[in-house]
Write an enzyme that holds these catalytic residues in place. Structure first.
Site, PDB file in Angstrom:
ATOM      1  CG  HIS A 306      81.290  59.989  34.126  1.00  0.00           C
ATOM      2  ND1 HIS A 306      80.400  60.977  33.741  1.00  0.00           N
ATOM      3  CD2 HIS A 306      81.892  59.556  32.985  1.00  0.00           C
ATOM      4  CE1 HIS A 306      80.454  61.112  32.418  1.00  0.00           C
ATOM      5  NE2 HIS A 306      81.360  60.274  31.941  1.00  0.00           N
ATOM      6  CG  ASP A 363      87.055  57.977  30.021  1.00  0.00           C
ATOM      7  OD1 ASP A 363      86.897  57.869  28.797  1.00  0.00           O
ATOM      8  OD2 ASP A 363      86.472  58.831  30.715  1.00  0.00           O
TER       9      ASP A 363
END
Length: 428
Positions: A306, A363
């Site tokens: 991330h 995600d």
């Protein structure tokens, strides 16, 4: 610890005060820097620049922590509902039972969307990307609610917020139904927020409708986990557009457009597209893992690591259990999802991924959950937008209530120096 920072420049010394935080990064107030020194700062991408002071959300990327109004995301996801989270983000505190009941009632009374909105929806071909449709429909709400929100009136603000919270899930569901060529469903005010959205999405007129509580709970958890995330691209867009005193609906529409980008809200769509590529290539997962590890290959695994979190994404810890429950309950047999599960196993056990902190993020899991629920890939970002809506509204509200000035970043010009105009016949 010093409460100022000193800058030495051109034989002079300047002092700038430190701005304290409750937790996390402290800042340097450089509001007078240009006036005093003739200098500005350059921070491409705003990675080190604080654009505002906010009380809404805090995240610690190094420790992998996320808080909504001070509450850890793990506690919120376990104990709360999305409706309660909406209230928390907008009002700053968790609601009492009476406050929550009234809040839900205020949302429901605004749930009917004008029939004229259908005409706008029908003007789009089924091939249109759902995010483009959603952005347009959100902006179109302005036409049916033309009066500007009076930010000095709590009643006006509350009415605008509950109106948008009520109508936005209808627009999301209609966007989905357009994509599949299905008749449009209306809101059912007898249902709570996640159950109502679920029926608007999936109820068909040709068969009995059965509610799968596990699926509804998964949707509720996903909406909670996406509700806000500090000053990300779409949130900053909402605040910047709103700083011009642009209306709420237009500002949120701009946020939808910003979220559309594959580097932002489109990341969960990119996860499934990557898995489809691996499947179409024969499903040789090790080949693609080797490509991801190679310094000479541009391929990278989507849904791992991330930009902010240097540790495990705290939202991924929560949603991983939801994904496991969905797979176990629904008994899905899908080659793409099987590749996803194998990829997850490798990433959580391979030292290469651990050393580089390339853990599965929210995600990755949200993408495979939406896939398992039969939601089309292009709809993933719409689901993200529905979750992020209360955060956008809360950020817009905070910006306006704080009386923040119109955003106007500076630049460092690196183009041609001053030069005289050359007549066209004299140009080389």
């Amino acid at each position: 610890m010093s409460d100022t920072v000193k800058l030495s420049y051109n034989g002079k010394e300047y002092e700038y005060p430190i701005i304290e935080s409750v937790i996390g990064d402290r800042g340097i107030n450089i509001a007078k820097l240009r006036d005093e020194t003739g200098l500005i700062t350059l921070d491409t991408g705003f990675k080190n620049t604080g654009a505002t002071k906010s009380k809404i959300t805090y995240l610690d990327g190094d420790l992998g922590q996320l808080y909504y109004r001070g509450y850890p995301i793990e506690q919120i996801a376990e104990k709360s509902t999305f409706t309660e989270v909406m209230y928390l983000l907008l009002e700053g505190e968790l609601p009492t039972r009476e406050q929550l009941t009234q809040f839900e009632a205020d949302i429901k009374k605004n749930s009917l969307v004008s029939e004229e909105m259908k005409q706008i929806l029908k003007s789009f071909p089924r091939s249109a990307h759902p995010m483009g449709v959603l952005s347009t429909l959100t902006n179109a709400l302005t036409a049916f609610n033309p009066h500007a929100v009076n930010v000095k009136s709590e009643r006006d603000l509350h009415n605008a917020f509950t109106l948008l919270l009520a109508k936005f899930p209808v627009l999301c569901a209609w966007t989905y139904r357009l994509k599949l060529g299905l008749p449009l469903n209306y809101s059912n005010n007898r249902l709570d927020y996640p159950h109502n959205f679920y029926q608007m999405m999936f109820r068909k007129p040709t068969e009995d409708f059965e509610v799968d509580e596990l699926v509804v709970d998964a949707i509720d958890k996903l909406l909670i986990l996406h509700a806000d995330h500090e000053q990300n691209c779409s949130t900053s867009t909402v605040r910047m557009v709103g700083s011009a005193h642009t209306g709420l609906f237009a500002s949120i529409s701009a946020g939808v457009s910003a979220l559309w980008g594959p580097l932002h809200g489109g990341a969960n769509q990119a996860v499934i597209e990557m898995l489809e590529t691996i499947k179409d290539d024969g499903g040789d997962l090790q080949k693609w893992i080797n490509k991801a590890k190679s310094k000479n290959d541009n391929f990278r695994l989507m849904g791992f690591g991330h930009r902010v979190y240097r540790n495990f994404d705290p939202r991924a810890r929560v949603i991983k259990k939801v994904a496991d429950d969905i797979f176990n309950k629904l008994g899905i047999h899908d080659e793409t999802l099987e590749i996803a599960k194998k990829l997850e196993e490798v990433a959580l056990s391979d030292s290469y991924f651990a050393e580089k902190k390339l853990y599965p993020n929210v995600d990755f899991y949200s993408g495979i959950i939406y896939r398992a629920l039969g939601i089309p890939t292009e709809m993933f970002t719409v689901m993200f937008a529905l979750g992020r809506l209360p955060g956008w509204i809360a950020q817009w509200k905070e910006m306006r209530m704080n009386g923040e000035p119109i955003n106007r970043p500076r630049q460092i010009y690196v183009g041609s120096p001053k030069r005289d105009y050359v007549e066209i016949d004299k140009r080389n």
